[in-house]
Design a protein around this motif. Structure first.
Motif, PDB file in Angstrom:
ATOM      1  N   PHE A 118       0.837  -1.196   0.000  1.00  0.00           N
ATOM      2  CA  PHE A 118       0.000   0.000   0.000  1.00  0.00           C
ATOM      3  C   PHE A 118       0.875   1.250   0.000  1.00  0.00           C
ATOM      4  N   GLN A 119       0.613   2.139  -0.936  1.00  0.00           N
ATOM      5  CA  GLN A 119       1.325   3.419  -0.997  1.00  0.00           C
ATOM      6  C   GLN A 119       0.741   4.419  -0.011  1.00  0.00           C
ATOM      7  N   HIS A 120      -0.534   4.194   0.334  1.00  0.00           N
ATOM      8  CA  HIS A 120      -1.264   5.099   1.230  1.00  0.00           C
ATOM      9  C   HIS A 120      -1.892   4.267   2.347  1.00  0.00           C
ATOM     10  N   GLY A 121      -1.064   3.748   3.231  1.00  0.00           N
ATOM     11  CA  GLY A 121      -1.549   2.863   4.276  1.00  0.00           C
ATOM     12  C   GLY A 121      -1.780   3.544   5.614  1.00  0.00           C
ATOM     13  N   ASN A 122      -1.501   4.848   5.683  1.00  0.00           N
ATOM     14  CA  ASN A 122      -1.700   5.594   6.921  1.00  0.00           C
ATOM     15  C   ASN A 122      -2.925   6.487   6.767  1.00  0.00           C
ATOM     16  N   LEU A 123      -3.930   6.262   7.596  1.00  0.00           N
ATOM     17  CA  LEU A 123      -5.188   6.999   7.459  1.00  0.00           C
ATOM     18  C   LEU A 123      -4.994   8.501   7.649  1.00  0.00           C
ATOM     19  N   ASN A 124      -4.236   8.903   8.655  1.00  0.00           N
ATOM     20  CA  ASN A 124      -4.049  10.324   8.924  1.00  0.00           C
ATOM     21  C   ASN A 124      -3.425  11.037   7.725  1.00  0.00           C
ATOM     22  N   SER A 125      -2.357  10.491   7.172  1.00  0.00           N
ATOM     23  CA  SER A 125      -1.720  11.150   6.029  1.00  0.00           C
ATOM     24  C   SER A 125      -2.600  11.085   4.779  1.00  0.00           C
ATOM     25  N   THR A 126      -3.399  10.037   4.646  1.00  0.00           N
ATOM     26  CA  THR A 126      -4.318   9.952   3.512  1.00  0.00           C
ATOM     27  C   THR A 126      -5.391  11.027   3.600  1.00  0.00           C
ATOM     28  N   ILE A 127      -5.945  11.232   4.782  1.00  0.00           N
ATOM     29  CA  ILE A 127      -6.949  12.296   4.974  1.00  0.00           C
ATOM     30  C   ILE A 127      -6.317  13.656   4.716  1.00  0.00           C
ATOM     31  N   GLN A 128      -5.090  13.855   5.183  1.00  0.00           N
ATOM     32  CA  GLN A 128      -4.390  15.124   4.934  1.00  0.00           C
ATOM     33  C   GLN A 128      -4.162  15.332   3.444  1.00  0.00           C
ATOM     34  N   ARG A 129      -3.853  14.268   2.739  1.00  0.00           N
ATOM     35  CA  ARG A 129      -3.639  14.355   1.287  1.00  0.00           C
ATOM     36  C   ARG A 129      -4.923  14.813   0.579  1.00  0.00           C
ATOM     37  N   ILE A 130      -6.048  14.273   1.026  1.00  0.00           N
ATOM     38  CA  ILE A 130      -7.327  14.584   0.404  1.00  0.00           C
ATOM     39  C   ILE A 130      -7.766  16.006   0.726  1.00  0.00           C
ATOM     40  N   PHE A 131      -7.648  16.406   1.984  1.00  0.00           N
ATOM     41  CA  PHE A 131      -8.181  17.697   2.417  1.00  0.00           C
ATOM     42  C   PHE A 131      -7.123  18.767   2.647  1.00  0.00           C
ATOM     43  N   GLY A 132      -5.841  18.349   2.627  1.00  0.00           N
ATOM     44  CA  GLY A 132      -4.763  19.288   2.939  1.00  0.00           C
ATOM     45  C   GLY A 132      -4.520  20.255   1.859  1.00  0.00           C
TER      46      GLY A 132
END
Length: 132
Positions: A118-132
């Protein structure tokens, strides 16, 4: 739940939070398997390229309704209302409330065993990527 910038189930959680009506549902401990859209596409590519057979859970991990709702609210810099009691969720959503009130934990070990990372296996960083 597929997390993506372009909509999907995530938007059902985001819209009330953006409007100031976001809240955790019931206890908030309901398990939610999640995956970022790019990883989902990667799993499809792996399955097709290697002609894999059988069922695979397309999930980077499991979170809870509470954790996901709080991460989204934090990313949007919005406050949450007090949690919505079960009976209200049942009144609002009828039979669909079952999907919202009872979680489902899944394992991604089988897809890992086929060599997928998984390239995006961390939920916190994935949410930041989407909304950051």
């Amino acid at each position: 739940m597929v997390l993506s910038e372009t909509g999907g189930a995530l938007q059902k959680l985001v819209n009330p939070i953006k409007k100031g009506f976001g809240a955790v549902l019931a206890s908030g401990e309901q398990a939610i398997p999640w995956i970022y859209s790019e990883d989902l596409y990667g799993i499809f590519e792996l399955v097709i390229a290697n002609r894999l057979e059988g069922a695979y859970h397309a999930s980077a991990g499991n979170t809870t309704n509470k954790e996901l709702t709080q991460l989204i609210a934090k990313s949007l810099k919005k406050r949450l209302l007090p949690s919505v009691p079960k009976f209200i969720v049942r009144l609002l959503f009828g039979k669909m409330a079952v999907m919202l009130l009872y979680g489902n934990t899944v394992s991604n070990e089988k897809i890992h065993s086929e060599g997928f990372s998984f390239q995006h296996g961390n939920l916190n960083s994935t949410i930041q990527r989407i909304f950051g």
